[in-house]
Design a protein around this motif. Sequence first.
Motif, PDB file in Angstrom:
ATOM      1  N   TYR A 181       0.728  -1.169  -0.130  1.00 48.52           N
ATOM      2  CA  TYR A 181       0.256   0.039  -0.034  1.00 48.52           C
ATOM      3  C   TYR A 181       0.790   1.231  -0.090  1.00 48.52           C
ATOM      4  O   TYR A 181       1.949   1.159   0.560  1.00 48.52           O
ATOM      5  CB  TYR A 181      -0.863  -0.122   1.166  1.00 48.52           C
ATOM      6  N   ARG A 213      -1.303  -0.807  -4.020  1.00 46.04           N
ATOM      7  CA  ARG A 213      -2.849  -0.369  -3.744  1.00 46.04           C
ATOM      8  C   ARG A 213      -2.890   1.190  -3.227  1.00 46.04           C
ATOM      9  O   ARG A 213      -1.900   1.251  -2.326  1.00 46.04           O
ATOM     10  CB  ARG A 213      -3.834  -1.064  -3.001  1.00 46.04           C
ATOM     11  N   SER A 259      -5.722   0.653  -9.398  1.00 45.69           N
ATOM     12  CA  SER A 259      -4.862  -0.058  -8.297  1.00 45.69           C
ATOM     13  C   SER A 259      -5.820  -0.944  -7.245  1.00 45.69           C
ATOM     14  O   SER A 259      -5.168  -1.396  -6.317  1.00 45.69           O
ATOM     15  CB  SER A 259      -4.106   1.016  -7.462  1.00 45.69           C
ATOM     16  N   GLY A 261      -7.443   0.674  -5.061  1.00 38.61           N
ATOM     17  CA  GLY A 261      -7.445   1.383  -3.768  1.00 38.61           C
ATOM     18  C   GLY A 261      -8.520   2.286  -3.399  1.00 38.61           C
ATOM     19  O   GLY A 261      -9.689   1.716  -3.696  1.00 38.61           O
TER      20      GLY A 261
END
Length: 356
Positions: A181, A213, A259, A261
Amino acid sequence: MRWPGVLEYFADYLPVTSHTPLITLNEGNTPLVESYQLVEKLGAGKLYFKFEGMNPTGSFKDRGMVVAVAKAKEEGRAVVMCASTGNTSASAAAYAQRAGLSCIVLIPQGKIALGKLSQALMHGARVLAVQGNFDDALSIVRYITSHYPVALVNSLNPYRIEGQKTAAFEVVEWLGESPDYLALPVGNAGNITAYWKGFKELKEKGKITSLPRMLGFQAEGAAPLVSGKPVSNPQTVATAIRIGNPASWKGAIAARDESGGLIEAVSDEEILQAQRMLAEEEGIFVEPASAASFAGVLKKSEEGFFTGRETVVCVLTGHGLKDPDIAIKQGEGRIEEVGASAEEVVEILGLEREHV
């Protein structure tokens, strides 16, 4: 080892030609600081802080600005111009002087941290305070730079994004791989756009096998990407991300979606708490906006978002000395007055002599 700066070190990844002036203030090569204390509160496997406040003017803006200003000079421009809540103005003014160019800065009147304003003034920029917010200032800059021979150096300038992506390269150089991350504060959204571009380029070239992400965090009072619509009067203590209509809106949404995210909001209280925690528990002093990344990661941790095995990198975008007023206000009441004698200091501290 001599660090040559972003333009020279990352030339193969940047739009550098034989005519590009390799100006530098030795930007880049900022530390990736591993957490000793706060990682325990997070519940992740590893926690790192990419401390961009160690750039020459104290913020991540220097990475993109050196490229934008160098290309402006290469293209024969004599003047650069930007709208700014602070960090962009400081960086533009410094690099313009380095390149021998003039710099014009438009700031929202009364809504810029003094530490940043002082930098623009000391570097010789012409500073105009607009009776409006950042978005008003940027609108004016976009008009002027499209009608007059003045180079725009806000993150709308693609060279800015090119320079800022180099931070992603450095994260991979330090870790040997991409993190699971990567968390960032999001204001005008150029940085999240740039990091994602950088990671994708590394993946395409086979330098990494996986992509992180992307976790973006906005202040609750200035969270257009969270609400899905511009904020006409953004409000937050984190002045660097007090932006109601991000210029890189599409890039940020693409980074989030591609991603897997997220982009969420954190409160001013959570931002200031994160700022204090970084300073008191890790020894890292950042401006409020920078702390939004850790504030968001901490909030997600409390929600059970992490499994305890991930590597998380929080981007800290600017140094705490950029906005000392906020830090001092947080510390009010902690300064104790004492008389000018050792005896009174000993008494107030409650010290006892060592017994020999």
